[in-house]
Design a protein around this motif. Structure first.
Motif, PDB file in Angstrom:
ATOM      1  N   MET A   1      14.491  11.311   1.223  1.00 11.38           N
ATOM      2  CA  MET A   1      15.412  10.402   1.998  1.00 11.38           C
ATOM      3  C   MET A   1      15.031   9.075   2.048  1.00 11.38           C
ATOM      4  SD  MET A   1      16.549  10.144   6.078  1.00 11.38           S
ATOM      5  CE  MET A   1      17.953  10.972   5.803  1.00 11.38           C
ATOM      6  N   THR A   2      15.766   8.155   1.586  1.00 13.79           N
ATOM      7  CA  THR A   2      15.547   6.600   1.477  1.00 13.79           C
ATOM      8  C   THR A   2      16.076   5.984   2.633  1.00 13.79           C
ATOM      9  OG1 THR A   2      15.677   6.831  -0.905  1.00 13.79           O
ATOM     10  CG2 THR A   2      15.829   4.536   0.184  1.00 13.79           C
ATOM     11  N   LEU A   3      15.218   5.173   3.457  1.00  9.18           N
ATOM     12  CA  LEU A   3      15.682   4.374   4.597  1.00  9.18           C
ATOM     13  C   LEU A   3      15.800   2.921   4.166  1.00  9.18           C
ATOM     14  CD1 LEU A   3      16.344   3.981   7.486  1.00  9.18           C
ATOM     15  CD2 LEU A   3      13.773   3.746   7.827  1.00  9.18           C
ATOM     16  N   ASP A   4      16.992   2.473   4.094  1.00  8.71           N
ATOM     17  CA  ASP A   4      17.002   0.744   3.852  1.00  8.71           C
ATOM     18  C   ASP A   4      16.663   0.050   5.058  1.00  8.71           C
ATOM     19  OD1 ASP A   4      17.754  -1.610   3.464  1.00  8.71           O
ATOM     20  OD2 ASP A   4      19.933  -1.011   2.870  1.00  8.71           O
ATOM     21  N   VAL A   5      15.470  -0.412   4.955  1.00  9.97           N
ATOM     22  CA  VAL A   5      14.942  -1.276   6.271  1.00  9.97           C
ATOM     23  C   VAL A   5      15.520  -2.199   6.643  1.00  9.97           C
ATOM     24  CG1 VAL A   5      12.498  -2.317   6.926  1.00  9.97           C
ATOM     25  CG2 VAL A   5      12.596  -0.691   5.359  1.00  9.97           C
ATOM     26  N   THR A   6      16.815  -2.914   5.774  1.00  8.64           N
ATOM     27  CA  THR A   6      17.459  -4.068   6.276  1.00  8.64           C
ATOM     28  C   THR A   6      18.588  -3.595   7.299  1.00  8.64           C
ATOM     29  OG1 THR A   6      18.776  -3.802   4.316  1.00  8.64           O
ATOM     30  CG2 THR A   6      17.176  -5.495   4.306  1.00  8.64           C
ATOM     31  N   ASN A   7      18.626  -2.213   7.210  1.00  8.53           N
ATOM     32  CA  ASN A   7      19.164  -1.721   8.576  1.00  8.53           C
ATOM     33  C   ASN A   7      18.535  -2.284   9.746  1.00  8.53           C
ATOM     34  OD1 ASN A   7      20.952   0.006   7.032  1.00  8.53           O
ATOM     35  ND2 ASN A   7      19.566   1.663   7.191  1.00  8.53           N
ATOM     36  N   PHE A   8      17.549  -2.758   9.793  1.00 12.73           N
ATOM     37  CA  PHE A   8      17.045  -3.552  11.210  1.00 12.73           C
ATOM     38  C   PHE A   8      16.861  -4.731  10.929  1.00 12.73           C
ATOM     39  CE2 PHE A   8      14.829   0.678  10.221  1.00 12.73           C
ATOM     40  CZ  PHE A   8      15.644   1.671  11.006  1.00 12.73           C
ATOM     41  N   PRO A  35      11.008  19.140   6.417  1.00 13.20           N
ATOM     42  CA  PRO A  35       9.566  19.183   6.566  1.00 13.20           C
ATOM     43  C   PRO A  35       8.791  18.716   5.266  1.00 13.20           C
ATOM     44  CG  PRO A  35      10.416  21.061   7.545  1.00 13.20           C
ATOM     45  CD  PRO A  35      11.359  20.508   7.030  1.00 13.20           C
ATOM     46  N   THR A  36       9.470  18.792   4.142  1.00 12.26           N
ATOM     47  CA  THR A  36       8.656  18.677   2.933  1.00 12.26           C
ATOM     48  C   THR A  36       8.987  17.447   2.279  1.00 12.26           C
ATOM     49  OG1 THR A  36      10.009  19.998   1.865  1.00 12.26           O
ATOM     50  CG2 THR A  36       7.923  20.999   2.685  1.00 12.26           C
ATOM     51  N   GLU A  37      10.123  16.741   3.165  1.00 10.36           N
ATOM     52  CA  GLU A  37      10.862  15.562   2.262  1.00 10.36           C
ATOM     53  C   GLU A  37       9.800  14.402   2.258  1.00 10.36           C
ATOM     54  OE1 GLU A  37      15.424  13.818   2.549  1.00 10.36           O
ATOM     55  OE2 GLU A  37      14.577  14.977   4.036  1.00 10.36           O
ATOM     56  N   LEU A  41      10.705   3.960   2.019  1.00  5.28           N
ATOM     57  CA  LEU A  41      11.215   2.730   2.848  1.00  5.28           C
ATOM     58  C   LEU A  41      11.604   1.659   1.969  1.00  5.28           C
ATOM     59  CD1 LEU A  41       8.511   2.787   5.811  1.00  5.28           C
ATOM     60  CD2 LEU A  41      10.806   3.792   5.696  1.00  5.28           C
ATOM     61  N   ASP A  42      12.730   1.574   1.723  1.00 11.55           N
ATOM     62  CA  ASP A  42      13.361   0.616   0.626  1.00 11.55           C
ATOM     63  C   ASP A  42      13.456  -0.889   1.387  1.00 11.55           C
ATOM     64  OD1 ASP A  42      14.647  -0.948  -1.199  1.00 11.55           O
ATOM     65  OD2 ASP A  42      16.060   0.545  -1.557  1.00 11.55           O
ATOM     66  N   PHE A  43      12.585  -1.849   0.909  1.00 16.58           N
ATOM     67  CA  PHE A  43      12.467  -3.232   1.555  1.00 16.58           C
ATOM     68  C   PHE A  43      13.136  -4.379   0.702  1.00 16.58           C
ATOM     69  CE2 PHE A  43       8.876  -1.040   3.200  1.00 16.58           C
ATOM     70  CZ  PHE A  43       8.616  -1.468   4.664  1.00 16.58           C
ATOM     71  N   TYR A  65       5.734  11.291  11.582  1.00 19.94           N
ATOM     72  CA  TYR A  65       6.073  11.879  10.395  1.00 19.94           C
ATOM     73  C   TYR A  65       5.115  12.212   9.437  1.00 19.94           C
ATOM     74  CZ  TYR A  65       9.141  13.093   6.396  1.00 19.94           C
ATOM     75  OH  TYR A  65       9.813  13.536   5.236  1.00 19.94           O
ATOM     76  N   PRO A  66       4.425  13.290   9.346  1.00 21.69           N
ATOM     77  CA  PRO A  66       3.151  13.601   8.750  1.00 21.69           C
ATOM     78  C   PRO A  66       3.141  13.666   7.096  1.00 21.69           C
ATOM     79  CG  PRO A  66       4.012  15.660   9.656  1.00 21.69           C
ATOM     80  CD  PRO A  66       4.843  14.466   9.942  1.00 21.69           C
ATOM     81  N   ASN A  67       4.498  13.682   6.494  1.00 20.27           N
ATOM     82  CA  ASN A  67       4.542  13.947   5.152  1.00 20.27           C
ATOM     83  C   ASN A  67       4.595  12.612   4.626  1.00 20.27           C
ATOM     84  OD1 ASN A  67       5.015  16.666   5.643  1.00 20.27           O
ATOM     85  ND2 ASN A  67       7.264  16.656   5.098  1.00 20.27           N
ATOM     86  N   LYS A  68       4.647  12.707   3.044  1.00 22.02           N
ATOM     87  CA  LYS A  68       4.253  11.519   2.342  1.00 22.02           C
ATOM     88  C   LYS A  68       5.364  10.348   2.679  1.00 22.02           C
ATOM     89  CE  LYS A  68       3.673   9.690  -2.238  1.00 22.02           C
ATOM     90  NZ  LYS A  68       3.725   9.564  -3.691  1.00 22.02           N
ATOM     91  N   ILE A  69       4.997   9.069   2.565  1.00 24.65           N
ATOM     92  CA  ILE A  69       5.724   7.844   2.892  1.00 24.65           C
ATOM     93  C   ILE A  69       5.714   7.039   1.911  1.00 24.65           C
ATOM     94  CG2 ILE A  69       6.354   6.142   4.488  1.00 24.65           C
ATOM     95  CD1 ILE A  69       5.182   7.676   6.866  1.00 24.65           C
ATOM     96  N   GLU A  70       6.556   6.584   1.104  1.00 22.00           N
ATOM     97  CA  GLU A  70       6.296   5.518   0.098  1.00 22.00           C
ATOM     98  C   GLU A  70       7.442   4.437   0.440  1.00 22.00           C
ATOM     99  OE1 GLU A  70       7.333   7.575  -3.559  1.00 22.00           O
ATOM    100  OE2 GLU A  70       9.512   7.513  -3.078  1.00 22.00           O
ATOM    101  N   CYS A  71       6.704   3.304  -0.237  1.00 21.85           N
ATOM    102  CA  CYS A  71       7.647   2.095  -0.098  1.00 21.85           C
ATOM    103  C   CYS A  71       8.193   1.454  -1.442  1.00 21.85           C
ATOM    104  CB  CYS A  71       6.655   0.971   0.603  1.00 21.85           C
ATOM    105  SG  CYS A  71       6.267   1.199   2.185  1.00 21.85           S
ATOM    106  N   ILE A  72       9.491   1.081  -1.589  1.00 23.80           N
ATOM    107  CA  ILE A  72      10.044   0.465  -2.933  1.00 23.80           C
ATOM    108  C   ILE A  72      10.470  -0.895  -2.757  1.00 23.80           C
ATOM    109  CG2 ILE A  72      10.391   2.715  -3.938  1.00 23.80           C
ATOM    110  CD1 ILE A  72      13.239   2.339  -3.355  1.00 23.80           C
ATOM    111  N   ASN A  73      10.634  -1.856  -3.514  1.00 22.10           N
ATOM    112  CA  ASN A  73      10.949  -2.888  -3.506  1.00 22.10           C
ATOM    113  C   ASN A  73      10.216  -4.005  -2.553  1.00 22.10           C
ATOM    114  OD1 ASN A  73      13.171  -2.685  -5.282  1.00 22.10           O
ATOM    115  ND2 ASN A  73      14.334  -1.677  -3.644  1.00 22.10           N
ATOM    116  N   THR A  74       8.887  -3.926  -2.842  1.00 26.72           N
ATOM    117  CA  THR A  74       7.953  -4.726  -2.011  1.00 26.72           C
ATOM    118  C   THR A  74       7.380  -5.919  -2.735  1.00 26.72           C
ATOM    119  OG1 THR A  74       6.033  -3.087  -3.009  1.00 26.72           O
ATOM    120  CG2 THR A  74       7.366  -2.493  -0.902  1.00 26.72           C
TER     121      THR A  74
END
Length: 88
Positions: A1-8, A35-37, A41-43, A65-74
Motif C-alpha cells: 500500500m502506498t500512503l501519500d504523505v501530502t494527505n497530511f 500482515p505481509t504488505e 510512504l510517498d513524499f 506496523y512491524p512489516n517493511k516500510i519504504e519511502c519514495i520521492n525523498t
C-alpha cells in the motif's frame, strides 16, 4: 500500500501535528493493510518535513506496523535529512 504523505499537508511540522497524522492514518489506513504488505510512504510534493513531525509519525508507524516500510520521492533536502534523523 502506498500512503501519500501530502494527505497530511505539504508542510509537516511539530510533534502534535505528527501525532495527529499518525492517529488518522492508524484509524483509516493501517487497519486495511495485510500482515505481509509493504507500506510505502510517498513524499512527492512535500515541501517541508521537520524532524519532530517525522519522528512522531514515523516512529509511531514503525512501532505499530512491524512489516517493511519504504519511502519514495525523498529528493527534497528537508525530507531526506529528516528521514535520516528517524533512521528510516
Amino acid at each position: 500500500m502506498t500512503l501519500d504523505v501530502t494527505n497530511f499537508g505539504e508542510i509537516l511540522m511539530s510533534r502534535p501535528a505528527g501525532k495527529e497524522a499518525f492517529s488518522m492514518a492508524k484509524a483509516y489506513i493501517f487497519n486495511k493493510l495485510s500482515p505481509t504488505e509493504i507500506l510505502t510512504l510517498d513524499f512527492k510534493n512535500v515541501k517541508v518535513l521537520a524532524p519532530s513531525w517525522a519522528d512522531e509519525f514515523i516512529t509511531s508507524v514503525k512501532s505499530s506496523y512491524p512489516n517493511k516500510i519504504e519511502c519514495i520521492n525523498t529528493q527534497n533536502e528537508s525530507v531526506s535529512q529528516s528521514l535520516k534523523f528517524v533512521q528510516l
